[in-house]
Design a protein around this motif. Structure first.
Motif, PDB file in Angstrom:
ATOM      1  N   GLY A 129       0.788  -1.225   0.000  1.00 20.44           N
ATOM      2  CA  GLY A 129       0.000   0.000   0.000  1.00 20.44           C
ATOM      3  C   GLY A 129       0.819   1.274   0.000  1.00 20.44           C
ATOM      4  N   GLY A 130       2.067   1.197   0.396  1.00 18.23           N
ATOM      5  CA  GLY A 130       2.878   2.385   0.591  1.00 18.23           C
ATOM      6  C   GLY A 130       3.731   2.807  -0.591  1.00 18.23           C
ATOM      7  N   TRP A 131       3.637   2.127  -1.706  1.00 21.47           N
ATOM      8  CA  TRP A 131       4.497   2.434  -2.861  1.00 21.47           C
ATOM      9  C   TRP A 131       3.646   2.535  -4.131  1.00 21.47           C
ATOM     10  N   TRP A 132       3.853   3.596  -4.917  1.00 19.28           N
ATOM     11  CA  TRP A 132       3.159   3.767  -6.179  1.00 19.28           C
ATOM     12  C   TRP A 132       3.517   2.615  -7.138  1.00 19.28           C
ATOM     13  N   ILE A 133       2.563   2.270  -8.002  1.00 18.99           N
ATOM     14  CA  ILE A 133       2.778   1.283  -9.059  1.00 18.99           C
ATOM     15  C   ILE A 133       2.518   1.951 -10.404  1.00 18.99           C
ATOM     16  N   GLY A 134       3.457   1.810 -11.333  1.00 17.29           N
ATOM     17  CA  GLY A 134       3.289   2.369 -12.669  1.00 17.29           C
ATOM     18  C   GLY A 134       3.009   1.282 -13.695  1.00 17.29           C
ATOM     19  N   TRP A 135       2.365   1.690 -14.786  1.00 20.06           N
ATOM     20  CA  TRP A 135       2.123   0.776 -15.915  1.00 20.06           C
ATOM     21  C   TRP A 135       2.767   1.348 -17.173  1.00 20.06           C
ATOM     22  N   PHE A 136       3.296   0.448 -18.004  1.00 21.92           N
ATOM     23  CA  PHE A 136       4.028   0.828 -19.200  1.00 21.92           C
ATOM     24  C   PHE A 136       3.615  -0.066 -20.375  1.00 21.92           C
ATOM     25  N   ARG A 137       3.653   0.512 -21.580  1.00 18.98           N
ATOM     26  CA  ARG A 137       3.407  -0.266 -22.786  1.00 18.98           C
ATOM     27  C   ARG A 137       4.694  -0.319 -23.611  1.00 18.98           C
ATOM     28  N   GLN A 138       4.908  -1.468 -24.216  1.00 19.31           N
ATOM     29  CA  GLN A 138       5.993  -1.628 -25.181  1.00 19.31           C
ATOM     30  C   GLN A 138       5.417  -2.356 -26.384  1.00 19.31           C
ATOM     31  N   PRO A 190       5.433  -3.970 -30.196  1.00 20.11           N
ATOM     32  CA  PRO A 190       6.443  -4.856 -30.801  1.00 20.11           C
ATOM     33  C   PRO A 190       7.582  -4.092 -31.456  1.00 20.11           C
ATOM     34  N   GLY A 191       8.783  -4.371 -31.011  1.00 21.74           N
ATOM     35  CA  GLY A 191       9.967  -3.753 -31.592  1.00 21.74           C
ATOM     36  C   GLY A 191      10.147  -2.284 -31.268  1.00 21.74           C
ATOM     37  N   LYS A 192       9.378  -1.780 -30.313  1.00 21.52           N
ATOM     38  CA  LYS A 192       9.412  -0.358 -29.999  1.00 21.52           C
ATOM     39  C   LYS A 192       9.867  -0.106 -28.572  1.00 21.52           C
ATOM     40  N   GLY A 193       9.903   1.167 -28.210  1.00 24.91           N
ATOM     41  CA  GLY A 193      10.370   1.562 -26.892  1.00 24.91           C
ATOM     42  C   GLY A 193       9.285   1.546 -25.835  1.00 24.91           C
ATOM     43  N   LEU A 194       9.654   2.010 -24.657  1.00 26.91           N
ATOM     44  CA  LEU A 194       8.757   2.028 -23.506  1.00 26.91           C
ATOM     45  C   LEU A 194       7.928   3.306 -23.486  1.00 26.91           C
ATOM     46  N   GLU A 195       6.683   3.184 -23.075  1.00 31.98           N
ATOM     47  CA  GLU A 195       5.792   4.331 -22.914  1.00 31.98           C
ATOM     48  C   GLU A 195       5.141   4.251 -21.537  1.00 31.98           C
ATOM     49  N   TRP A 196       5.212   5.350 -20.785  1.00 30.39           N
ATOM     50  CA  TRP A 196       4.553   5.397 -19.501  1.00 30.39           C
ATOM     51  C   TRP A 196       3.063   5.645 -19.690  1.00 30.39           C
ATOM     52  N   MET A 197       2.229   4.796 -19.036  1.00 34.55           N
ATOM     53  CA  MET A 197       0.783   4.905 -19.217  1.00 34.55           C
ATOM     54  C   MET A 197       0.111   5.613 -18.048  1.00 34.55           C
ATOM     55  N   GLY A 198       0.557   5.292 -16.850  1.00 34.83           N
ATOM     56  CA  GLY A 198      -0.092   5.861 -15.678  1.00 34.83           C
ATOM     57  C   GLY A 198       0.494   5.283 -14.410  1.00 34.83           C
ATOM     58  N   ILE A 199       0.008   5.800 -13.285  1.00 31.21           N
ATOM     59  CA  ILE A 199       0.556   5.394 -11.991  1.00 31.21           C
ATOM     60  C   ILE A 199      -0.536   5.467 -10.948  1.00 31.21           C
ATOM     61  N   ASP A 229      -3.904  -1.932 -29.553  1.00 30.90           N
ATOM     62  CA  ASP A 229      -3.544  -2.142 -28.137  1.00 30.90           C
ATOM     63  C   ASP A 229      -2.596  -3.318 -27.965  1.00 30.90           C
ATOM     64  N   SER A 230      -2.340  -4.059 -29.025  1.00 30.78           N
ATOM     65  CA  SER A 230      -1.429  -5.200 -28.937  1.00 30.78           C
ATOM     66  C   SER A 230      -0.042  -4.750 -28.510  1.00 30.78           C
ATOM     67  N   GLY A 231       0.551  -5.508 -27.614  1.00 31.26           N
ATOM     68  CA  GLY A 231       1.880  -5.173 -27.147  1.00 31.26           C
ATOM     69  C   GLY A 231       2.179  -5.848 -25.826  1.00 31.26           C
ATOM     70  N   MET A 232       3.329  -5.515 -25.286  1.00 30.42           N
ATOM     71  CA  MET A 232       3.714  -6.014 -23.976  1.00 30.42           C
ATOM     72  C   MET A 232       3.436  -4.923 -22.953  1.00 30.42           C
ATOM     73  N   LEU A 246       1.865 -10.105 -22.272  1.00 23.12           N
ATOM     74  CA  LEU A 246       1.740  -9.913 -23.716  1.00 23.12           C
ATOM     75  C   LEU A 246       0.276  -9.953 -24.116  1.00 23.12           C
ATOM     76  N   LEU A 247      -0.159  -8.893 -24.770  1.00 21.56           N
ATOM     77  CA  LEU A 247      -1.534  -8.785 -25.236  1.00 21.56           C
ATOM     78  C   LEU A 247      -1.564  -8.803 -26.754  1.00 21.56           C
ATOM     79  N   THR A 248      -2.360  -9.698 -27.295  1.00 25.26           N
ATOM     80  CA  THR A 248      -2.582  -9.755 -28.745  1.00 25.26           C
ATOM     81  C   THR A 248      -4.061  -9.539 -28.998  1.00 25.26           C
ATOM     82  N   VAL A 249      -4.351  -8.505 -29.779  1.00 29.48           N
ATOM     83  CA  VAL A 249      -5.732  -8.201 -30.145  1.00 29.48           C
ATOM     84  C   VAL A 249      -5.865  -8.397 -31.653  1.00 29.48           C
ATOM     85  N   SER A 250      -6.650  -9.387 -32.031  1.00 28.73           N
ATOM     86  CA  SER A 250      -6.775  -9.714 -33.448  1.00 28.73           C
ATOM     87  C   SER A 250      -8.121 -10.369 -33.708  1.00 28.73           C
TER      88      SER A 250
END
Lengths: 111, 122
Positions: free
Chosen positions: B30-39, B41-50, B90-93, B117-121
């Protein structure tokens, strides 16, 4: 398109040094001393190696060092070893709206 | 040992909903923030939220605001990332990571989950 700019690749022979640049703006890298570097091996999760521009994360060898000048940060890997071959991402705090921005990554190859 | 364990890979169709999880252990969740990130395929990291598990206070990247929902169940030390209507794009890691600093300016995410890993197809 990434907010920060990194070269796509860098390379060096074992024992040599390699430096990766991370160019930002006066709204991110230049505004805050909150630049981090992450190492990602293929198929693995990222790992924090440098935070607050120069601080090494726990357990990270002192071969890794960070610096910053103006709007550009840099990561230097000295005494390259085979296990250093990985993708390296820089990241910066960018204020309360954009918060955390990343570069596109630099693939370091150990020749 | 501080550890984040994420839920397994998902294969979904466009328009479906999804909630992936990230369970923390080895620390006071409960005492530490958690962040979410998208990557993508073959691309860099993106911060989504916290999110702050203690009180569910959450912030989103402008790129992901309204596209996803971040939530938490503190009783089971788990954070979630949710979509109401998936798109192929939305597909990605997706990674979660603990924010390991006392202030949100510090930009220090460590450790990271193993990724989902999320695959939307169709």
């Amino acid at each position: 398109q990434s907010a920060l700019t990194q070269p796509p690749s860098a390379s060096g022979s074992p024992g040599q040094s390699v430096t990766i640049s991370c160019a930002g703006t006066s709204s991110d890298v230049g505004a805050y001393n909150y630049v981090s570097w992450y190492q990602q091996h293929p198929g693995k999760a990222p790992k924090l190696i440098i935070y607050e521009v120069t601080q090494r994360s726990s357990g990270v060898p002192d071969r890794f060092s960070g610096s910053k000048s103006g709007n550009t940060a840099s990561l230097t890997v000295s005494g390259l070893q085979a296990e250093d071959e990985a993708e390296y991402y820089c990241s910066s705090y960018a204020g309360s709206i954009n918060t955390y921005v990343f570069g596109p990554g630099t693939m370091v190859t150990v020749l | 040992e501080v550890q984040l364990v994420q839920s397994g890979a998902e294969v979904k169709k466009p328009g479906e909903s999804l909630k992936i999880s990230c369970q923390g252990s080895g620390y006071e969740f409960g005492g530490w923030w958690i962040g979410w990130f998208r990557q993508m395929p073959g691309k860099g990291l993106e911060w989504m939220g916290i999110i702050y598990p203690h009180n569910s206070e959450a912030y989103y990247s402008p790129s992901f605001q309204g596209q996803v929902t971040i939530s938490v169940d503190k009783s089971i030390s788990t954070a979630y990332l949710q979509w109401s209507s998936l798109k192929a794009s939305d597909s990605g890691m997706y990674y979660c990571a603990r924010f390991s600093a006392p202030t949100l300016t510090a930009n220090r995410f460590d450790p990271w989950g193993q990724g989902t890993l999320l695959t939307v197809s169709s």
